[in-house]
Design an enzyme around this catalytic site. Structure first.
Site, mmCIF file in Angstrom:
data_model
loop_
_atom_site.group_PDB
_atom_site.id
_atom_site.type_symbol
_atom_site.label_atom_id
_atom_site.label_comp_id
_atom_site.label_asym_id
_atom_site.label_seq_id
_atom_site.Cartn_x
_atom_site.Cartn_y
_atom_site.Cartn_z
ATOM 1 N N ASP A 57 -64.518 40.791 27.657
ATOM 2 C CA ASP A 57 -63.369 40.833 26.752
ATOM 3 C C ASP A 57 -62.137 40.249 27.432
ATOM 4 O OD1 ASP A 57 -65.115 42.165 25.047
ATOM 5 O OD2 ASP A 57 -64.373 44.150 25.590
ATOM 6 N N ASP A 111 -65.969 38.569 33.477
ATOM 7 C CA ASP A 111 -65.654 39.690 32.608
ATOM 8 C C ASP A 111 -65.916 39.205 31.187
ATOM 9 O OD1 ASP A 111 -64.548 42.210 31.759
ATOM 10 O OD2 ASP A 111 -62.666 41.169 31.337
#
Length: 184
Positions: free
Chosen positions: A9, A7
């Site tokens: 953020d 991922d």
């Protein structure tokens, strides 16, 4: 192929409640760029899978997202590594698309693109939706405590088999030095 899905953020860069809206707001988490570089130098294929609803909400443009990702790629390159691809969902949460995590569409696309069984791969995330997306295809969920990770861990109800690490650097260290993981 050693393929790892990350991922963005909260894993690679600091998460913001008001979205990362410009390259200036993209700030790497300490140790994350070095971890990516160590993994890429060790032969790992690294792919980012990120929900970017700021596009669907009209907060940022595709040009801005591309500029943010250009900054990310350059920052990783400056530490001697690389990210092989970035997949993103541009849709707002109410769009009912198949690519927005926790749905696994984006991960299935990664599997097709890289000719890999995603059910054999791990995904590193800081939110429950990241973990749910990889668990939905039988993959290995990895939670980091950066970003929203500590809150996600405290909330509980993690998919079965979720492994938890302080940050991406700690997980990379475990991947690169598996004998250390069994030590107290």
């Amino acid at each position: 192929m050693k393929l790892l899905i990350l991922d963005r953020d909260g894993v690679i860069n600091e998460d913001r409640a008001d979205f990362v809206k410009s390259p200036d707001e993209w700030v790497p988490i300490p140790g994350s760029l070095q971890a990516i570089s160590e993994l890429s130098r060790a032969g790992w294929t690294l792919v980012v899978a990120t929900n970017q609803s700021a596009i669907g909400r009209g907060i940022i443009s595709m040009d801005t997202l591309n500029a943010i990702h250009t900054k990310m790629h350059r920052a990783v390159a400056e530490t001697g590594g690389h990210i092989d691809a970035v997949f993103f969902c541009p849709h707002a949460p109410d769009a009912d698309c198949q690519c927005r995590k926790p749905r696994p569409g984006m991960l299935l696309d990664i599997g097709r693109r890289f000719h890999a069984n995603i059910g054999d791969r791990a995904m590193v995330g800081d939110s429950l939706r990241d973990l749910q997306a990889i668990a939905a295809v039988g993959g290995k969920p990895v939670l980091v405590r950066t970003g929203n990770g500590a809150k996600t861990e405290a909330t509980g109800n993690l998919p079965v088999g979720t492994r938890v690490y302080d940050d991406l650097a700690a997980y990379a260290s475990a991947l690169l030095n598996p004998s250390l993981e069994s030590q107290p």
